[in-house]
Design an enzyme around this catalytic site. Structure first.
Site, PDB file in Angstrom:
ATOM      1  N   LYS A  15     -40.214  32.933 -11.767  1.00 18.40           N
ATOM      2  CA  LYS A  15     -40.670  32.952 -13.167  1.00 18.40           C
ATOM      3  C   LYS A  15     -42.100  33.501 -13.276  1.00 18.40           C
ATOM      4  O   LYS A  15     -42.394  34.305 -14.138  1.00 18.40           O
ATOM      5  CB  LYS A  15     -40.649  31.525 -13.763  1.00 18.40           C
ATOM      6  CG  LYS A  15     -39.289  30.876 -13.782  1.00 18.40           C
ATOM      7  CD  LYS A  15     -39.312  29.532 -14.524  1.00 18.40           C
ATOM      8  CE  LYS A  15     -40.137  28.450 -13.827  1.00 18.40           C
ATOM      9  NZ  LYS A  15     -39.601  28.002 -12.533  1.00 18.40           N
ATOM     10  N   ARG A  90     -39.143  21.679 -20.026  1.00 15.81           N
ATOM     11  CA  ARG A  90     -38.502  21.189 -18.804  1.00 15.81           C
ATOM     12  C   ARG A  90     -37.653  19.958 -19.071  1.00 15.81           C
ATOM     13  O   ARG A  90     -37.012  19.450 -18.149  1.00 15.81           O
ATOM     14  CB  ARG A  90     -39.567  20.818 -17.786  1.00 15.81           C
ATOM     15  CG  ARG A  90     -39.916  21.914 -16.780  1.00 15.81           C
ATOM     16  CD  ARG A  90     -41.055  21.395 -15.942  1.00 15.81           C
ATOM     17  NE  ARG A  90     -41.144  21.937 -14.626  1.00 15.81           N
ATOM     18  CZ  ARG A  90     -41.999  22.885 -14.245  1.00 15.81           C
ATOM     19  NH1 ARG A  90     -42.771  23.455 -15.120  1.00 15.81           N
ATOM     20  NH2 ARG A  90     -42.062  23.250 -12.982  1.00 15.81           N
ATOM     21  N   ARG A 129     -44.951  30.697  -0.099  1.00 14.36           N
ATOM     22  CA  ARG A 129     -45.713  31.142  -1.274  1.00 14.36           C
ATOM     23  C   ARG A 129     -47.211  30.912  -1.101  1.00 14.36           C
ATOM     24  O   ARG A 129     -47.649  29.882  -0.572  1.00 14.36           O
ATOM     25  CB  ARG A 129     -45.238  30.383  -2.509  1.00 14.36           C
ATOM     26  CG  ARG A 129     -46.066  30.677  -3.750  1.00 14.36           C
ATOM     27  CD  ARG A 129     -45.347  30.439  -5.021  1.00 14.36           C
ATOM     28  NE  ARG A 129     -45.114  29.041  -5.312  1.00 14.36           N
ATOM     29  CZ  ARG A 129     -44.483  28.614  -6.400  1.00 14.36           C
ATOM     30  NH1 ARG A 129     -43.975  29.489  -7.250  1.00 14.36           N
ATOM     31  NH2 ARG A 129     -44.325  27.330  -6.603  1.00 14.36           N
ATOM     32  N   ARG A 162     -50.225  26.054  -2.638  1.00 11.10           N
ATOM     33  CA  ARG A 162     -50.246  24.944  -3.590  1.00 11.10           C
ATOM     34  C   ARG A 162     -49.914  23.628  -2.900  1.00 11.10           C
ATOM     35  O   ARG A 162     -49.064  23.582  -2.020  1.00 11.10           O
ATOM     36  CB  ARG A 162     -49.216  25.198  -4.704  1.00 11.10           C
ATOM     37  CG  ARG A 162     -49.736  26.040  -5.823  1.00 11.10           C
ATOM     38  CD  ARG A 162     -48.664  26.477  -6.776  1.00 11.10           C
ATOM     39  NE  ARG A 162     -47.788  25.404  -7.242  1.00 11.10           N
ATOM     40  CZ  ARG A 162     -46.887  25.552  -8.205  1.00 11.10           C
ATOM     41  NH1 ARG A 162     -46.755  26.726  -8.812  1.00 11.10           N
ATOM     42  NH2 ARG A 162     -46.124  24.564  -8.577  1.00 11.10           N
ATOM     43  N   ARG A 173     -39.344  18.057  -6.975  1.00 11.81           N
ATOM     44  CA  ARG A 173     -39.312  19.073  -8.042  1.00 11.81           C
ATOM     45  C   ARG A 173     -37.885  19.579  -8.269  1.00 11.81           C
ATOM     46  O   ARG A 173     -37.471  19.781  -9.413  1.00 11.81           O
ATOM     47  CB  ARG A 173     -40.240  20.240  -7.669  1.00 11.81           C
ATOM     48  CG  ARG A 173     -41.712  19.842  -7.784  1.00 11.81           C
ATOM     49  CD  ARG A 173     -42.607  20.739  -6.963  1.00 11.81           C
ATOM     50  NE  ARG A 173     -42.754  22.063  -7.489  1.00 11.81           N
ATOM     51  CZ  ARG A 173     -43.107  23.124  -6.757  1.00 11.81           C
ATOM     52  NH1 ARG A 173     -43.339  23.001  -5.466  1.00 11.81           N
ATOM     53  NH2 ARG A 173     -43.238  24.293  -7.319  1.00 11.81           N
TER      54      ARG A 173
HETATM   55  P1  AMP Z   1     -45.105  24.898 -12.099  1.00 13.18           P
HETATM   56  O1  AMP Z   1     -46.374  25.630 -11.846  1.00 13.18           O
HETATM   57  O2  AMP Z   1     -44.364  25.380 -13.331  1.00 13.18           O
HETATM   58  O3  AMP Z   1     -44.218  24.822 -10.885  1.00 13.18           O
HETATM   59  O4  AMP Z   1     -45.519  23.380 -12.446  1.00 13.18           O
HETATM   60  C1  AMP Z   1     -46.219  22.599 -11.508  1.00 13.18           C
HETATM   61  C2  AMP Z   1     -46.195  21.143 -11.932  1.00 13.18           C
HETATM   62  O5  AMP Z   1     -46.840  20.977 -13.207  1.00 13.18           O
HETATM   63  C3  AMP Z   1     -44.827  20.504 -12.131  1.00 13.18           C
HETATM   64  O6  AMP Z   1     -44.234  20.089 -10.896  1.00 13.18           O
HETATM   65  C4  AMP Z   1     -45.167  19.327 -13.036  1.00 13.18           C
HETATM   66  O7  AMP Z   1     -45.832  18.300 -12.309  1.00 13.18           O
HETATM   67  C5  AMP Z   1     -46.211  19.958 -13.968  1.00 13.18           C
HETATM   68  N1  AMP Z   1     -45.565  20.596 -15.124  1.00 13.18           N
HETATM   69  C6  AMP Z   1     -45.575  21.922 -15.417  1.00 13.18           C
HETATM   70  N2  AMP Z   1     -44.896  22.156 -16.542  1.00 13.18           N
HETATM   71  C7  AMP Z   1     -44.432  20.964 -16.976  1.00 13.18           C
HETATM   72  C8  AMP Z   1     -43.639  20.549 -18.084  1.00 13.18           C
HETATM   73  N3  AMP Z   1     -43.159  21.436 -18.974  1.00 13.18           N
HETATM   74  N4  AMP Z   1     -43.364  19.224 -18.220  1.00 13.18           N
HETATM   75  C9  AMP Z   1     -43.849  18.317 -17.329  1.00 13.18           C
HETATM   76  N5  AMP Z   1     -44.567  18.639 -16.261  1.00 13.18           N
HETATM   77  C10 AMP Z   1     -44.875  19.953 -16.067  1.00 13.18           C
END
Ligand code: AMP
Length: 216
Positions: A15, A90, A129, A162, A173
């Site tokens: 994404k 999400r 990554r 990360r 996740r």
């Molecule tokens: P990402 O960078 O999209 O993989 O998001 C990293 C982390 O941020 C996730 O594992 C959640 O802890 C938090 N996070 C990101 N987007 C959301 C969302 N829409 N709702 C809840 N937590 C989120």
């Protein structure tokens, strides 16, 4: 051309990479809730303090916090020419809230681009990554190497792994993806907004295919 876009798919589906390509090509505003949380953590804000333990463990930040953040962001003028939501919604609660708030500001979601990817490939992508600490640009130690090891091609920032790109957090996740996020595909199918793409085909191909669809 479709301008108000939601990107969906499991962690590691691509994404972020696709969002960066679409943003550059079509001048869309990229809104990554994950990036917003990481930025808040880096800056040590109240939001960052609240979000840190959720991000580190791979759990979801509570809906009321995340929805409030996106509501504020979508109301900004730079979203008028189009937005790319990456990592939001999400949960079903977030999807319903997005439907309401995007109506309120007269910028309804026009398409949900869903990236399909198999589990083994997700694990390979996530474990290799690397991300730029400054601009968030994504790399991979085998398949998307920077020109100079450890340095971002775009801004010269340092690359890092990360904290939630480890086996334990990834399990959490992926669990949240299956339990909380995957059901949104049915929701968006019913809304007539869902469009599926295979993300195993490589980032340039995927970008070309998505672009052709958005321009139809
Ligand atoms: P990402 O960078 O999209 O993989 O998001 C990293 C982390 O941020 C996730 O594992 C959640 O802890 C938090 N996070 C990101 N987007 C959301 C969302 N829409 N709702 C809840 N937590 C989120």
């Amino acid at each position: 051309m479709l301008h108000n876009i939601v990107l969906m798919g499991p962690p590691g589906a691509g994404k972020g990479t696709l969002a960066k390509q679409l943003k550059t090509a079509y001048n869309l505003t990229h809104i990554s809730t994950g990036d917003m949380f990481r930025e808040a953590i880096k800056e040590g804000t109240e939001l960052g303090k609240l979000a840190k333990s959720y991000l580190d463990s791979g759990n979801l930040v509570p809906d009321e916090v995340t929805i409030g953040l996106v509501k504020e962001r979508l109301a900004k003028p730079d979203c008028e020419s189009g937005f790319l939501l990456d990592g939001f919604p999400r949960t079903l609660g977030q999807a319903k809230a997005l439907k309401e708030l995007s109506k309120e500001i007269n910028r309804p979601v026009e398409v949900v681009v869903n990236l399909d990817c198999d589990n083994d490939e997700l694990v390979r992508r996530i474990s290799g990554r690397r991300v730029c600490k400054n601009c968030g640009a994504p790399y991979h130690i085998e398949s998307m190497k920077p020109k100079v090891e450890g340095v971002c091609d775009l801004c010269g920032g340092p690359l890092y792994q990360r904290k939630d790109d480890n086996e334990e957090a990834l399990k959490v996740r992926l669990h949240h993806y299956v339990v909380d996020t995957k059901p949104l595909l049915d929701f968006y199918e019913e809304e007539g907004l869902l469009k599926n793409f295979n993300s195993l085909q490589g980032s340039q191909h995927l970008f070309d295919e998505v672009s052709a669809f958005l321009k139809k």
